[in-house]
Design an enzyme around this catalytic site. Structure first.
Site, PDB file in Angstrom:
ATOM      1  N   CYS A 137       0.869  -1.180   0.000  1.00 24.19           N
ATOM      2  CA  CYS A 137       0.000   0.000   0.000  1.00 24.19           C
ATOM      3  C   CYS A 137       0.903   1.226   0.000  1.00 24.19           C
ATOM      4  O   CYS A 137       1.712   1.413   0.913  1.00 24.19           O
ATOM      5  CB  CYS A 137      -0.908   0.022   1.229  1.00 24.19           C
TER       6      CYS A 137
ATOM      7  N   GLN B 171     -15.160  15.791   7.929  1.00 27.90           N
ATOM      8  CA  GLN B 171     -13.713  15.766   7.808  1.00 27.90           C
ATOM      9  C   GLN B 171     -13.139  14.489   8.428  1.00 27.90           C
ATOM     10  O   GLN B 171     -13.611  14.019   9.464  1.00 27.90           O
ATOM     11  CB  GLN B 171     -13.094  16.985   8.486  1.00 27.90           C
TER      12      GLN B 171
ATOM     13  N   CYS C 186      -8.836  22.639   0.394  1.00 27.08           N
ATOM     14  CA  CYS C 186      -7.968  21.460   0.465  1.00 27.08           C
ATOM     15  C   CYS C 186      -7.070  21.372  -0.764  1.00 27.08           C
ATOM     16  O   CYS C 186      -6.412  20.362  -0.974  1.00 27.08           O
ATOM     17  CB  CYS C 186      -8.792  20.189   0.613  1.00 27.08           C
TER      18      CYS C 186
END
Length: 373
Positions: A11, A208, A329
């Site tokens: 990953c 969030q 963001c």
């Protein structure tokens, strides 16, 4: 922080894994500053824990009924087990084993992407600050719904902290996390206690990922709004109303606008005990704002990564609104939007590290209108 999955290249989502945390934060702040205009008063960056900070797990379900795998897909479409991912707090990761047992008990066949067969696609689990859980089963059809209902008491015995359990129907063979239809099996909303406020989170509403840093973001915006003592505030792209609800005050009119009906329902429930005149509207934030002939004393915008775009930026530039708070963001789209609003100058800003181990962040900017030339 170290991760065996990253080291073994199983990953690679955490692109900054292994970089000292202080260096990660400094690099993010430097990157954001380079994109925004000079002359801004930069407040110290906000940081939280570098591990165990995620309040939500989005687990792809693969493997078999007898041996389900919760995690992500590899390049061949096989499953990689990430139940021990270091980004999850114990309150979240401890739920994975009982949920795996439940998959076997309820005979929920994991969806095989290559074969386009099976039922269970994802497990979406959210944890509240008090340890309460929201568990959502994303399935291809209603085939397994009766079995999930039948065995739900057993799951609640294994997971007594579950407050909301639902089934989401996502029949399409595409990379879409969830569908439109949601079947509630337990509860209605998960209570997220943030800064002494109860934010009610329904299954299809966004919150969030990092509760601690989100709380700091809400406090910062609350402080900037309070400084201006505005009589009317608009919160565009308001989500579940985190900014709006933190800014509610006696004698103040507050309007939140969000396209998600589930998020607005969450916000409306949270607003019932708050002071002031608070209203939440289901609508596209840009279309709603540009259709208005009036303007408030202050606008808060918290758009997705694409930013507010030219239409809303143009409306804000032409409006009489003296103050805008922009939470972003993506500093690239933020810089683009700021360039389209030259009359609204950024005066203060703060980077908030919502996503440790990655190059993502949140940045809050206070904009004040200058006299047009």
């Amino acid at each position: 922080m170290e991760c065996p999955h990253f080291s073994a290249a199983r990953c690679l989502s955490c692109t900054l894994m292994g970089v000292p945390y202080a260096e990660q934060v400094a690099a993010k702040e430097q990157a954001v500053r380079a994109l925004l205009p000079a002359g801004i008063d930069w407040l110290p960056s906000v940081v939280g824990p570098e591990s165990g900070f995620r309040n939500k797990a989005k687990m792809v379900v693969t493997g078999t009924v007898a041996a389900p795998v919760l995690g992500i897909l590899d390049r061949s479409g096989g499953g990689i087990d990430l139940q021990d991912c270091g980004l999850y707090p114990p309150e979240l990761s401890d739920a994975f084993a009982p949920l795996s047992r439940f998959i076997t008990l309820a005979r929920l066949t994991p969806y095989d992407v290559a074969q386009r067969r099976g039922e269970l696609k994802y497990l979406l689990i959210t944890v509240a600050p008090d340890g309460g859980l929201m568990v959502r089963f994303v399935v291809r059809s209603t085939e397994s719904l009766s079995r999930i209902r039948k065995h739900l008491p057993t799951l609640l015995g294994w997971l007594p902290q579950a407050r909301v359990v639902s089934v989401n129907l996502q029949p399409e063979h595409k990379a879409v996390l969830e569908g439109e239809r949601e079947e509630l099996l337990l509860g209605e909303s998960l209570t997220m206690r943030v800064n002494d406020l109860d934010l009610h989170l329904r299954p299809q509403s966004f919150f969030q990922t990092n509760t601690e840093v989100a709380a700091a973001l809400y406090r910062q915006v609350q402080e900037w709004v309070a400084e201006g003592v505005p009589r009317e505030v608009w919160d565009l792209y308001c989500g579940v109303g985190g900014f709006a609800l933190h800014c509610a005050a006696a004698g103040r009119r507050l309007v939140g606008v969000e396209v998600s009906a589930e998020a607005v329902a969450s916000a409306q429930r949270s607003a019932t005990a708050l002071p002031g005149d608070v209203e939440f509207i289901v609508a596209d934030a840009t279309r709603w704002a540009v259709a208005r002939t009036d303007a408030p004393d202050l606008v808060v915008v918290n758009p997705p990564r694409r930013g507010i775009g030219p239409d809303l930026a143009d409306w804000l530039e032409r409006s009489t609104t003296p103050t805008v708070v922009y939470s972003s963001c993506n500093a690239s789209t933020l810089a683009r939007d700021l360039a389209a609003m030259p009359s609204l100058q950024p005066v203060r800003a703060r980077v908030l590290d919502m996503f440790p181990q990655t190059d993502h962040y949140e940045v809050a900017v206070l904009l004040e209108r200058t006299v047009r030339s």
